[in-house]
Scaffold this active site. Structure first.
Site, PDB file in Angstrom:
ATOM      1  CG  ASP A  38      -2.216   0.825   0.891  1.00 28.40           C
ATOM      2  OD1 ASP A  38      -2.763   0.685  -0.236  1.00 28.40           O
ATOM      3  OD2 ASP A  38      -2.631   1.621   1.744  1.00 28.40           O
ATOM      4  CB  CYS A  93      -8.781   5.034  -4.683  1.00 30.31           C
ATOM      5  SG  CYS A  93      -8.465   4.716  -6.411  1.00 30.31           S
ATOM      6  CE1 TYR A  95      -8.794   0.384   0.101  1.00 31.20           C
ATOM      7  CE2 TYR A  95      -7.497   1.223   1.917  1.00 31.20           C
ATOM      8  CZ  TYR A  95      -7.671   0.327   0.897  1.00 31.20           C
ATOM      9  OH  TYR A  95      -6.714  -0.639   0.678  1.00 31.20           O
ATOM     10  CE1 TYR A 136      -7.498   5.208   3.852  1.00 30.26           C
ATOM     11  CE2 TYR A 136      -6.702   3.373   5.177  1.00 30.26           C
ATOM     12  CZ  TYR A 136      -6.498   4.334   4.214  1.00 30.26           C
ATOM     13  OH  TYR A 136      -5.262   4.440   3.600  1.00 30.26           O
ATOM     14  CD  GLU A 195      -9.411   0.098  -3.705  1.00 28.76           C
ATOM     15  OE1 GLU A 195      -8.979  -0.543  -2.727  1.00 28.76           O
ATOM     16  OE2 GLU A 195      -8.932   1.183  -4.061  1.00 28.76           O
TER      17      GLU A 195
HETATM   18  C1  LIG Z   1      -5.354   0.039  -2.517  1.00 29.50           C
HETATM   19  C2  LIG Z   1      -5.823   1.265  -1.831  1.00 29.50           C
HETATM   20  N1  LIG Z   1      -6.964   1.845  -2.239  1.00 29.50           N
HETATM   21  C3  LIG Z   1      -7.400   2.963  -1.635  1.00 29.50           C
HETATM   22  C4  LIG Z   1      -6.691   3.537  -0.591  1.00 29.50           C
HETATM   23  C5  LIG Z   1      -7.208   4.749   0.125  1.00 29.50           C
HETATM   24  O1  LIG Z   1      -6.777   5.874  -0.480  1.00 29.50           O
HETATM   25  C6  LIG Z   1      -5.498   2.908  -0.215  1.00 29.50           C
HETATM   26  N2  LIG Z   1      -4.735   3.402   0.802  1.00 29.50           N
HETATM   27  N3  LIG Z   1      -5.095   1.788  -0.840  1.00 29.50           N
END
Ligand SMILES: Cc1ncc(CO)c(N)n1
Length: 220
Positions: free
Chosen positions: A44, A135, A139, A163, A205
């Site tokens: 990440d 994204c 989340y 988040y 995702e």
């Molecule tokens: C894969 C992924 N998608 C979204 C986010 C959130 O921005 C993240 N940190 N990582």
């Protein structure tokens, strides 16, 4: 119905599969192997570096100064989030920055970031916004869902809190109207193109968590 509401409806089955994924389930019940979470967190950090660059491209393509400011702000924020991981998660695991950055991106990470950057660089602004929306949005939804249960693992709780936070909510709530306003000026085929990207990156995702769960390797 807002355009973004119709986008969310189109990924309901994907979103259900995300919530049911053992990686996501394991964040709250603690059954997730910490080595899988560590694998995910390193990937990440790599993802966020490219995500931030993609957001900066969106900023450059934006058709208003307000959108420009927002995406540039989100771009720098993605790097700040990535940096804060070095002071929290990576410190807890005694991982140096070199170890993190020398890790090759796993196939699903590279797939996702490559797609985002291709759309950001090569396709119209409104299509790129559609590709980047999951994204943010997924989340936030996952964070809100998981915070209700909480986690037995403090590291997982910290991730969930990021988040589920008011700050992240404000970020997501700033970007959704951008898509809805753009949609007002789009034809049906253009909206279909946006939805196409939205569905693909929603699937990515899912694939990203799956990558972490299985600690995905390159087969060759
Ligand atoms: C894969 C992924 N998608 C979204 C986010 C959130 O921005 C993240 N940190 N990582």
């Amino acid at each position: 119905m807002n355009f973004t509401d119709s986008l969310w409806l189109s990924i309901e089955a994907i979103y259900s599969k995300i919530l049911a994924h053992p990686f996501v389930q394991g964040l709250t019940d603690g059954s997730l192997d910490e080595s899988a979470f560590r694998f995910y967190a390193i990937q990440d950090a790599l993802y966020l570096q490219d995500f931030a660059r993609g957001l900066a491209i969106l900023g450059a393509k934006a058709d208003s100064d307000d959108d420009f400011l927002m995406f540039c702000d989100h771009a720098s924020n993605a790097i700040l989030v990535e940096r804060s991981m070095h002071d929290s998660f990576f410190k807890a695991w005694q991982l140096t920055s070199e170890q993190v950055y020398n890790t090759p991106p796993a196939p699903n990470c590279l797939l996702y970031t490559s797609y985002l950057l291709r759309v950001a660089l090569g396709l119209p602004y409104y299509e790129a916004v559609g590709a980047f929306l999951p994204c943010y949005w997924i989340y936030w939804q996952v964070g809100k869902e998981l915070v209700q249960k909480g986690s037995v693992n403090p590291l997982y709780q910290q991730w969930i809190d990021t988040y589920a936070s008011d700050e992240f909510e404000a970020v997501v709530k700033a970007v959704l109207p951008v898509m809805d306003n753009l949609a007002l000026g789009l034809t049906q085929p253009q909206k279909e193109a946006v939805k196409h990207h939205f569905i693909i990156t929603s699937k990515m995702e899912y694939l990203f968590w799956d990558m972490g769960y299985h600690q995905q390797e390159w087969e060759v």
